[in-house]
Design a protein around this motif. Structure first.
Motif, PDB file in Angstrom:
ATOM      1  N   HIS A 275      -9.518  -6.779  -6.967  1.00  0.00           N
ATOM      2  CA  HIS A 275      -8.764  -5.994  -5.997  1.00  0.00           C
ATOM      3  C   HIS A 275      -9.690  -5.491  -4.910  1.00  0.00           C
ATOM      4  CE1 HIS A 275      -6.098  -2.957  -4.341  1.00  0.00           C
ATOM      5  NE2 HIS A 275      -5.119  -3.509  -5.004  1.00  0.00           N
TER       6      HIS A 275
ATOM      7  N   HIS B  80      -7.197   5.434  -8.917  1.00  0.00           N
ATOM      8  CA  HIS B  80      -7.741   5.601  -7.577  1.00  0.00           C
ATOM      9  C   HIS B  80      -9.173   5.076  -7.468  1.00  0.00           C
ATOM     10  CE1 HIS B  80      -8.139   7.246  -3.583  1.00  0.00           C
ATOM     11  NE2 HIS B  80      -9.292   7.763  -3.952  1.00  0.00           N
ATOM     12  N   PHE B  81     -10.006   5.403  -8.452  1.00  0.00           N
ATOM     13  CA  PHE B  81     -11.417   5.031  -8.351  1.00  0.00           C
ATOM     14  C   PHE B  81     -11.745   3.705  -9.027  1.00  0.00           C
ATOM     15  CE2 PHE B  81     -11.578   9.712  -7.866  1.00  0.00           C
ATOM     16  CZ  PHE B  81     -12.148   9.744  -6.605  1.00  0.00           C
TER      17      PHE B  81
ATOM     18  N   PHE C  59       0.616   3.948  -2.989  1.00  0.00           N
ATOM     19  CA  PHE C  59       0.251   5.319  -2.637  1.00  0.00           C
ATOM     20  C   PHE C  59       1.302   6.307  -3.162  1.00  0.00           C
ATOM     21  CE2 PHE C  59      -0.061   8.770   0.611  1.00  0.00           C
ATOM     22  CZ  PHE C  59      -1.379   9.115   0.377  1.00  0.00           C
TER      23      PHE C  59
ATOM     24  N   ASN D 102     -13.909   1.235  -7.368  1.00  0.00           N
ATOM     25  CA  ASN D 102     -15.334   1.563  -7.209  1.00  0.00           C
ATOM     26  C   ASN D 102     -16.081   1.524  -8.540  1.00  0.00           C
ATOM     27  OD1 ASN D 102     -14.381   2.154  -4.665  1.00  0.00           O
ATOM     28  ND2 ASN D 102     -14.405   4.366  -4.975  1.00  0.00           N
TER      29      ASN D 102
ATOM     30  N   GLY E 290     -11.262  -3.125  -1.875  1.00  0.00           N
ATOM     31  CA  GLY E 290     -11.530  -1.691  -1.858  1.00  0.00           C
ATOM     32  C   GLY E 290     -10.500  -0.921  -1.057  1.00  0.00           C
ATOM     33  N   THR E 291     -10.761   0.392  -0.902  1.00  0.00           N
ATOM     34  CA  THR E 291      -9.818   1.256  -0.215  1.00  0.00           C
ATOM     35  C   THR E 291      -9.666   0.848   1.248  1.00  0.00           C
ATOM     36  OG1 THR E 291     -10.860   2.936  -1.570  1.00  0.00           O
ATOM     37  CG2 THR E 291      -9.197   3.679  -0.011  1.00  0.00           C
ATOM     38  N   THR E 292      -8.411   0.721   1.694  1.00  0.00           N
ATOM     39  CA  THR E 292      -8.146   0.408   3.092  1.00  0.00           C
ATOM     40  C   THR E 292      -8.146   1.678   3.928  1.00  0.00           C
ATOM     41  OG1 THR E 292      -6.704  -1.350   2.299  1.00  0.00           O
ATOM     42  CG2 THR E 292      -6.593  -0.832   4.638  1.00  0.00           C
TER      43      THR E 292
ATOM     44  N   SER F 216      -9.270   5.356   4.709  1.00  0.00           N
ATOM     45  CA  SER F 216     -10.356   6.278   4.450  1.00  0.00           C
ATOM     46  C   SER F 216     -10.506   7.193   5.648  1.00  0.00           C
ATOM     47  CB  SER F 216     -11.642   5.493   4.211  1.00  0.00           C
ATOM     48  OG  SER F 216     -12.755   6.315   4.432  1.00  0.00           O
TER      49      SER F 216
ATOM     50  N   VAL G 288       0.820  -1.223   0.000  1.00  0.00           N
ATOM     51  CA  VAL G 288       0.000   0.000   0.000  1.00  0.00           C
ATOM     52  C   VAL G 288       0.857   1.279   0.000  1.00  0.00           C
ATOM     53  CG1 VAL G 288      -1.656   1.338   1.371  1.00  0.00           C
ATOM     54  CG2 VAL G 288      -2.114  -1.048   0.864  1.00  0.00           C
TER      55      VAL G 288
ATOM     56  N   ARG H  39      -7.825  -2.112 -11.809  1.00  0.00           N
ATOM     57  CA  ARG H  39      -6.810  -1.579 -10.919  1.00  0.00           C
ATOM     58  C   ARG H  39      -5.412  -1.978 -11.390  1.00  0.00           C
ATOM     59  NH1 ARG H  39      -6.121   0.121  -5.533  1.00  0.00           N
ATOM     60  NH2 ARG H  39      -7.696   1.668  -5.886  1.00  0.00           N
TER      61      ARG H  39
END
Lengths: 60, 254
Positions: B194, B184-185, B75, B188, B196-198, B200, B71, B138
């Protein structure tokens, strides 16, 4: 602490090969990257110093 | 009144001075060791707490610990691209040479972090999804990011004229920004393997004991990026400005 001995730590609950190869590759790439940047800066600064010395000789 | 106007001009003056390679060189020599220190401190804490103390995941067991390199690398691969594209835009709009040098120094770092994210993601995918690679949104968009970085680097190398190389690669960097929100999206927008976002701000999907090591590793990778970016930029400055008087007057310790 999640592990009681070294063997458990290296085994990572059966995921040892995956976890350690990930961390190893990351470490290698980071070390290589900073090493090459440091080396290039060192070489460039040495060259600048040599030019400075040459100019001093030329002006004499 | 007059002093007030003077104070409001202060940030502008600071930016103006810093955009001169000479001042940037001197300031960066002072601050870059602090980023190296920050990297060591954050990485030590992050690795010890992430590998030894964070509890195993209820589904993935100890295998989830790959998150602590995957991650942060993913990032940073996005952040570095945004920095590179912003610096390129500043270079094109304001004709600041230093901005081009910063952008150029970002590219190999961004490419490395993208490669780390792809490789560790692949290694993580094998035991969890049963496959090294899938062509989903992703993964594919992150692979395109790697090609953008590599394209940027080779464009800079292939051009003889350095001014032309600067502006051409700057345009490439700016156009490639479209890929950033897509990455990034992607989890969604499309159906994907993959997760989802860890991370937030509103509803964290991760326990604090797992989160702190992750934040520390992100901090560590960021400090590492800044440290190496400053080294690379200084080398680039010396290479391009070696004919300048200030370089000829540099002291041995500067």
């Amino acid at each position: 602490m999640q592990f009681t001995n070294f063997e458990q730590f290296f085994a990572m609950g059966g995921y040892g090969a995956y976890v350690w190869s990930s961390f190893g590759i990351t470490a290698l790439l980071l070390i290589w990257n900073s090493g090459i940047a440091k080396y290039r800066e060192f070489r460039m600064r040495r060259e600048v110093k040599q030019w400075q010395l040459q100019e001093k000789d030329d002006s004499r | 009144m007059r002093s007030f106007v003077g104070w409001t001009l202060l940030p502008q003056r600071a930016v103006h001075q810093l955009s001169s390679p000479k001042y940037f060189y001197a300031v960066s020599r002072i601050i870059s060791p602090w980023f190296a220190l920050g990297f060591l401190v954050c990485a030590t804490y992050g690795l010890i707490s992430g590998l030894l103390f964070a509890p195993p995941d209820y589904q993935q067991g100890h295998g989830f610990r790959i998150i602590y390199v995957h991650v942060p690398a993913a990032f940073l691969s996005l952040i570095i691209y945004v920095v590179m594209a912003s610096a390129s835009a500043v270079g094109l709009i304001f004709r600041v040479k230093l901005a081009y040098m910063l952008a150029k120094s970002c590219a190999p770092l961004g490419a490395s972090f993208t490669l780390i994210a792809l490789v560790t993601g692949s290694i993580w995918g094998k035991p969890m999804w049963g496959t090294w690679w899938v062509w989903d949104a992703r993964l594919t968009s992150e692979l395109i990011l790697l090609f953008l970085y590599l394209g940027y680097m080779s464009l800079g190398l292939s051009c003889e004229d350095s001014k032309k190389a600067d502006s051409l690669s700057a345009w490439l960097a700016i156009i490639g920004v479209i890929n950033i929100p897509i990455i990034h999206f992607s989890v969604n927008w499309w159906y994907t393997l993959h997760q989802g976002t860890t991370l937030s701000l509103t509803k964290p999907a991760i326990a604090p004991s797992m989160l702190w090591p992750l934040l520390a590793m992100i901090g560590a990778f960021f400090c590492y990026f800044m440290w190496v970016l400053l080294i690379r930029t200084r080398t680039e400055i010396l290479t391009r400005e070696r004919q300048c008087q200030w370089v000829k007057g540099l002291g041995i310790r500067d």
